[in-house]
Each structure stands twice: as structure tokens, then as C-alpha cells.
Design a protein around this motif. Sequence first.
Motif, mmCIF file in Angstrom:
data_model
loop_
_atom_site.group_PDB
_atom_site.id
_atom_site.type_symbol
_atom_site.label_atom_id
_atom_site.label_comp_id
_atom_site.label_asym_id
_atom_site.label_seq_id
_atom_site.Cartn_x
_atom_site.Cartn_y
_atom_site.Cartn_z
ATOM 1 N N MET A 1 0.849 -1.200 0.000
ATOM 2 C CA MET A 1 0.000 0.000 0.000
ATOM 3 C C MET A 1 0.880 1.244 0.000
ATOM 4 N N LYS A 2 0.499 2.168 -0.814
ATOM 5 C CA LYS A 2 1.310 3.374 -0.928
ATOM 6 C C LYS A 2 0.623 4.509 -0.177
ATOM 7 N N VAL A 3 1.358 5.149 0.720
ATOM 8 C CA VAL A 3 0.770 6.285 1.428
ATOM 9 C C VAL A 3 1.606 7.534 1.209
ATOM 10 N N LYS A 4 0.931 8.663 1.293
ATOM 11 C CA LYS A 4 1.619 9.945 1.127
ATOM 12 C C LYS A 4 1.478 10.743 2.414
ATOM 13 N N ILE A 5 2.609 11.158 2.953
ATOM 14 C CA ILE A 5 2.587 11.868 4.231
ATOM 15 C C ILE A 5 3.252 13.228 4.042
ATOM 16 N N ALA A 6 2.644 14.263 4.585
ATOM 17 C CA ALA A 6 3.241 15.599 4.487
ATOM 18 C C ALA A 6 3.963 15.929 5.782
ATOM 19 N N LEU A 7 5.102 16.604 5.653
ATOM 20 C CA LEU A 7 5.841 17.045 6.836
ATOM 21 C C LEU A 7 5.692 18.564 6.934
ATOM 22 N N ALA A 8 5.024 19.005 7.998
ATOM 23 C CA ALA A 8 4.775 20.443 8.140
ATOM 24 C C ALA A 8 5.322 20.927 9.470
ATOM 25 N N GLY A 9 5.727 22.173 9.506
ATOM 26 C CA GLY A 9 6.218 22.732 10.757
ATOM 27 C C GLY A 9 6.789 24.114 10.562
ATOM 28 N N ASN A 10 7.062 24.763 11.677
ATOM 29 C CA ASN A 10 7.642 26.109 11.645
ATOM 30 C C ASN A 10 9.060 26.065 11.081
ATOM 31 N N PRO A 11 9.544 27.188 10.523
ATOM 32 C CA PRO A 11 10.969 27.281 10.224
ATOM 33 C C PRO A 11 11.749 27.124 11.532
ATOM 34 N N ASN A 12 12.958 26.663 11.443
ATOM 35 C CA ASN A 12 13.844 26.497 12.611
ATOM 36 C C ASN A 12 13.344 25.474 13.628
ATOM 37 N N SER A 13 12.450 24.587 13.215
ATOM 38 C CA SER A 13 11.979 23.602 14.185
ATOM 39 C C SER A 13 12.723 22.283 14.038
ATOM 40 N N GLY A 14 13.701 22.264 13.147
ATOM 41 C CA GLY A 14 14.460 21.032 12.912
ATOM 42 C C GLY A 14 13.824 20.175 11.836
ATOM 43 N N LYS A 15 13.038 20.803 10.982
ATOM 44 C CA LYS A 15 12.290 20.075 9.958
ATOM 45 C C LYS A 15 13.226 19.389 8.961
ATOM 46 N N THR A 16 14.245 20.130 8.511
ATOM 47 C CA THR A 16 15.173 19.558 7.545
ATOM 48 C C THR A 16 15.893 18.349 8.134
ATOM 49 N N THR A 17 16.331 18.494 9.388
ATOM 50 C CA THR A 17 17.029 17.387 10.047
ATOM 51 C C THR A 17 16.121 16.172 10.146
ATOM 52 N N LEU A 18 14.862 16.408 10.514
ATOM 53 C CA LEU A 18 13.918 15.291 10.631
ATOM 54 C C LEU A 18 13.670 14.659 9.267
ATOM 55 N N PHE A 19 13.516 15.509 8.256
ATOM 56 C CA PHE A 19 13.278 14.989 6.911
ATOM 57 C C PHE A 19 14.443 14.081 6.488
ATOM 58 N N ARG A 76 -0.860 25.099 1.896
ATOM 59 C CA ARG A 76 -2.264 24.755 2.082
ATOM 60 C C ARG A 76 -2.909 24.250 0.812
ATOM 61 N N ASN A 77 -2.480 24.749 -0.339
ATOM 62 C CA ASN A 77 -2.988 24.199 -1.588
ATOM 63 C C ASN A 77 -2.688 22.715 -1.689
ATOM 64 N N PHE A 78 -1.470 22.364 -1.294
ATOM 65 C CA PHE A 78 -1.095 20.956 -1.338
ATOM 66 C C PHE A 78 -1.979 20.140 -0.398
ATOM 67 N N LEU A 79 -2.138 20.641 0.834
ATOM 68 C CA LEU A 79 -2.896 19.897 1.835
ATOM 69 C C LEU A 79 -4.362 19.741 1.426
ATOM 70 N N ILE A 80 -4.925 20.801 0.839
ATOM 71 C CA ILE A 80 -6.339 20.747 0.484
ATOM 72 C C ILE A 80 -6.569 19.932 -0.783
ATOM 73 N N SER A 81 -5.756 20.203 -1.810
ATOM 74 C CA SER A 81 -6.069 19.581 -3.090
ATOM 75 C C SER A 81 -5.499 18.168 -3.215
ATOM 76 N N GLU A 82 -4.302 17.932 -2.673
ATOM 77 C CA GLU A 82 -3.716 16.594 -2.822
ATOM 78 C C GLU A 82 -4.090 15.672 -1.675
ATOM 79 N N LYS A 83 -4.609 16.251 -0.598
ATOM 80 C CA LYS A 83 -5.061 15.444 0.540
ATOM 81 C C LYS A 83 -4.116 14.300 0.893
ATOM 82 N N PRO A 84 -2.967 14.595 1.471
ATOM 83 C CA PRO A 84 -2.082 13.505 1.885
ATOM 84 C C PRO A 84 -2.787 12.620 2.915
#
Lengths: 716, 73
Positions: A1-19, A76-84
Motif C-alpha cells: 500500500m502506498k501512502v503519502k505523508i506531508a511534513l509540516a512545521g515552523n521554520p527552525n523547528s528542525g524540519k530539515t534534520t527530521l526529513f 495549504r494548496n497541497f494539503l487541500i487539493s492533494e489530501k495527503p
Amino acid sequence: MKVKIALAGNPNSGKTTLFNALTGSNQFVGNWPGVTVEKKEGKIKGYTAKGEEAVLVDLPGIYSLSPYTLEEVVSRNFLISEKPDAIINIIDGTNLERNLYLTTQLTELGIPVIAAVNMMDLVRKNGEELNIERLAKDIGCKVVEISALKGEGIDQLAQRAVAIAKSGKNVQPAHRFEGCVEHAIAHIEEAVTGHVDASMERWYAVKLFERDKKVQESLKLDKVTLDHIEEDILSCEKEMDDDAESIITGERYNYIGSIIEDCYKKRVKEQMSVSDKIDRIVTNRFLALPIFALVMFAVYYVSVTTVGNFLTDWTNDTLFGEWIIPAARSGLEAIGCAEWLTGLLVDGIISGVGAVLGFVPQMLVLFLFLAFLEGCGYMARIAFIMDRIFRKFGLSGKSFIPMLIGIGCGVPGVMASRTIENDRDRKMTIMTTTFIPCGAKLPIIALIAGALFDGAPWVAPSAYFVGIAAIVCSGIILKKTKMFAGDPAPFVMELPAYHLPTVENVLRSTWERGWSFIKKAGTIILLSTIFVWFAQSFGFEGGSFGMVEDMDHSILAAIGSAIAWIFTPLGWGDWKAAVAAITGLVAKENVVGTFGILYGFGEVAEDGAEIWGSLAGSFTQAAAYSFLVFNLLCAPCFAAMGAIKREMNNIKWFWFAIGYQTILAYTVALCVYQIGTLATKGTFGIGTVVAFVLIVGFLYLLFRPYKERGGSYLER
Amino acid sequence: MKTLKEAKCGQTVKVAKIHGEGAVKRRIMDMGITKNTEIYIRKVAPLGDPVEVTVRGYELSLRKADAEMVEVQ
């Protein structure tokens, strides 16, 4: 099964490191459709095989889902239209309140959310406590503690995220607003039922309550419904004595304020953190500028003057100049390859590749610095320190670095503009950076100063003055044009805590930027180098078309003669000067060498001392200075154009930039020549009139009134 | 009316109201400056603008022109 997950967060929250921690090396970097915002995708480690796949999409770092900034709209366009299938919301545990603000918006989208509270190691070290269970209950979604930096909790996060993505179970936002706000939202929800996906009713209702223009347009509600909704909003606004948008924002923060004591125990005694201590010195009233100057000097000295220059020279002169090119040439000659083919392969293609790769080592050194400055938090302070000066001409405080690097070379200078988040500021910086005379323009300055001005000491500084004036005036003129006009992005910027970036993040960012230069800028550099080589070495000689001995007979000379008239008003309508300007597009230092060849001297010294006499004979002082100004300001070399194309990432903007630079160069050079001739010789003609008209027009563009605020950022 | 622009370094002030509208106002509020929030004015940039404040436990910089929109007690 293929799932699509979005990673969202504030700048400087360590998002790149987590990604990076979640995906490892399975990454794909691209762009969001139609915009220059970078888009990263990757496959979550451990879910790449076994017939199941989990794709992680990294959203831009955002603080909110407002309709005002490019990053937020893209997200938000991504979240609304692509619905991960799920959202991983990374939260900086040391900065809970502001980070949870985004969470309250994400949980309304009707998409399963899992909150990953990052930097838990720091939270614990600071002696603070976070009750995960309570937080989960209070925000209405699953919560996982992690430390992206130390790799703690990553596997657990990945498992849970994939699990909720598969379950498809929605979260119910736990937060509630003030009574009258909830009342109005309930009414709006009723009104939109049937128009939108049931799981997203609340999101749409809240956005309609905020009078979000983009949502209003997308729903196409009839007027009766809209009026009905407006009534509800107005009565609520009256009761709360504020506008709807502010009510919602305030209510979100009120809710967060109310839960924070429930789940978060702060250290009792406030003491100064290490970051505070550093900041006290680094942005100190008196020390800030000297420290800034020192850091900038170090960056310039290492990446341009010493290490970077050494590496670039080595690549150009030794690796390509002494090893690859001679070896290729002799090799091709040994196998009896045709002369034209050898020329194409060696002088065209290999030299073209060399022109691209020659910049890379220097650029990598610079990118290493930039990644470090960004990662440690100093880049935000540069904007803080320099904002006062740069914002006056529509640039960002961060534009300082591209301009500084531009003194050495415009190519890494343009690439350095990547650190500017604001789209408008970045475009403006890209357009103006190459006005600064780079290292390769120095020989032209030396040539003109030596040949026509007796080596007068004012010529070189005046070139820098022209460059800076071009930046300042362009900034002021451009920010008033339609393409840039409107709301300046508010400079309301987080100053993140200082911390040492990880080696992996710095290296990854360096490599990604370097590689994108090779890939995106490389093509244009290579093709144009080959074209000029071809035009320069082929032509009609002795009645037939072929390789020419004498450049006078080349296609390039023909082109030069054909377009020379364009430059007559500038005082140098001689085809030789036109040809020199064209070869300058390959590399600015070629201008001097081309003059050498065209005046029949062959190889000349860097400042072209041999041809000073010939040049003095065919140029007047005014014409020579006009030639200098034109070459300083006009479209930069192909390499820099490639960099501009890469950074604009939009063909229309690329041509706008090149066109603007060339027109500005032409205008200024024309005025210099015409006014200069009037001043020195008293000649007054049509050209002089045109020059005065242009100056008046220029002054109008510079001083015309303009409204600083109004209009949304995205409607431009 | 006293605004955040007039507040002195080292002071802690409480937000009374945010004036203005549109993108700038939303941005200021998105960053956590809402009614009744306490703001500590940390410092002014070496060239006199922008200012650095502590709000909701983190550091934020904003221009004086924008700080003027924030009415404080």
C-alpha cells in the motif's frame, strides 16, 4: 500500500534534520508547480520495499496557513487539493506556544495529524517537563517525543505516522473558540454543507469566517449564502470588538495559553541561556557591526580570495588548462581527427564544461559558509543588523552577502541569494547583484583607465561607485514597478536560538546547491560557450565557408559589424568594440584579449598594455568610459546568466532581468557619452537631447510617488 | 495611545490591541503578538531599527513601522 505523508512545521523547528533522518538518501528535490519555492520529496526509510511505500513530502517552513505568503499558500494548496494520507507536524519543544499555533490549524483540515515534539533532549536538559498524554488530549492528535538531531524516536514516529496514514482515521480538533465565534462557525458550517468534503467543513467554515479571499473564490457560493455568512461574522465582530481574522488568531493563542500550563512545566528560575549570552555580544549595539564586518571579511577572504580562488584557478588553469585540454587535443590529433572536430570538442565542449566546473569548487566553499551561517542562526541576525540600510531600496538585509561575494564573482554571488526567503527581495537581489564589478571586469577597467585616462586613480573606484549607484537606483525604480509593487513582506522575523548545525546538514545543503548549479546553470553556460566558439572560429574566407585563420572573417565579426550601429549613439560604433562586448559575454576578461586579437597584437597582457595606443586612437575619453559602463552593467557573462536563470527558475523573470540590465547599461552608457562629449567638446546634437530626455525619465522613475502598502502579496 | 514602537528597551509591556489590517497585521498576530500577550523589549538593532522583542518565549524582530501598529498598555 502506498501512502503519502506531508511534513509540516515552523521554520527552525528542525524540519530539515527530521526529513533527512526519516528519508536518508532517498530524496528528490524539485520545485512546487509555478513557483520558486523548493519542494522536497523522499521515501521513508524502512518502507521502501515489501510492496509498501511511504512518500514524505516536505512542506515549506511556515508559521500559519494564512493566504498571504507564498510558502503558506503552497502548503495549504497541497494539503487541500492533494489530501495527503497524514501530516507529521514537527514542533519545537523549546518553543511550544508558537509551534502549537500551526498545529491548531493543521488539525482542522480533516487529515490525520501526528505531532512530533522535537528537541526533547534540550527540553529535558533545561529542566523542563512536558506531559505528552495531556498534550495529545488537549490538541486532539497523537504526539511523539523525538530528537531529530540525536535520532531519538524517529523509528517510532515513522511507524506511527504510517499507521495513522493507513488507518485513515481523522483527528477531531480539540480546541474550541469563544461562544459567539463557535456559534458563527456552526452557522457557516451549515451553509457550506454539501459544497465541501464533510471532513473539511470546519476548516472551510473557519476560513470563510476569516473572510479568506482564496477560499471564498474557490467555493463559488451564491450571494444569498455569502450575505448570510457575512451577517454572522459582523455580529460576532461587534461582540468581540475586533476583525474576524484577528479574532480567530487571538482565539487560537488563547486556547494554547489555556492548555500550556496543563501539560508543560517551565523551569522555575529564568536564567540566561547560552544563546542569549551569544546574542548579547553578537548583536550588541557597539559590537554588532565590527563583528559583522569580521565575519563578512572571513567569508569573502576564504571563499573568494584564498581557498575558493585557489581551487577555481587550479580547476581552470591546471586541471583543464594543463591536463585535460592539452591531453584531449594531442589525443585527438594523434588519431587524426579533423581540425574542426578537434576544435569543437576541445575549444567548444571541453572548455565549456571547464567554464561550468571551474566555478564549482569556489561555490562549494561559499555554500559551506552559507549553510553554516544559516544553520547556526547568524544569517537571521545579518538581516536584523542590515535591514535598515537595504530595505530602503527594496532589498533584504540578507542581500549584503550576494553583493559582497559579487565583488569576487557574480556567479556565486547570484547563487548566494538563495538564503533570502522572501521571493521579492530575492528576485531584486538576483537582478542587481551583477552590477557590482566582479574580478573579471577589473581587466576592462584597467584597460580603459590605462589607454584613455593615463591610469588615473579615480577610474577604478568610479566603477564601483557606478555599480553601487546602479543597485540603489534599480532597487528604488524596480520596487515601484508593477512587477515588484505592492505590499513589502512584513519584516516580522524570528531570531532563532544559536546552535551548532550538524555536519550532515551543512554538507547536504552545500552539495544540493552546488549540484543544482551544475545541473541548471551548466546547460546554458555550455551551449553559449559552444556557440561563441563556433561564431568566432568559423566564417567565409577565400570564398568558402569553414574555419577561419583571421577573426576578422569570422561569423562573430559579421555579427559585430551588423550590430555595431546600435552602439553608435554610445560613442563606440566600431565593429571591433561590438565584437569585444559579445566575447565579454563568455567571460568579461575576454574583452581585453579580443581587442588584442582584433588590433593584431595576438596575446596581450591582462590589462592590455600593448593595445593602449591603438585604443586611444579609436576611442574618445567619453566613448571609452561609456564602453566601460556598458560592459560593467549589461548582461553579465553566460555563467552568471546561467546562475540567474537557475535562481529565478522562471524564463520570463530571467529575460526580464537580462533585459533590464542591458537597457539600463545602454541608457547609462548613452548618457555618459553624450553628456561627456557635450562637456569636453561642446558638441550638441540629437543624441544630447535624447540623453537629457532619458535622464529626466530616469529621475521620474526614481522619484515618482508610490504607495508602500496595499494589496495582497500574492496578487501581484 | 502608547505603541510598541515607543516602549523602551528592557521594558515589559502588555498588548492592548493590534491596529491596521491585512497581511502585516495577520503576520504580527501569527507570530504570537495577540491581545494581552506580554512583550519584553530586548534591544534595538545597531542602526536604530528594527527592534528585538521576546514574546511567548522566543525572540522576534520587527520594524518600528510595524511595531507602531501594536498598541500596548
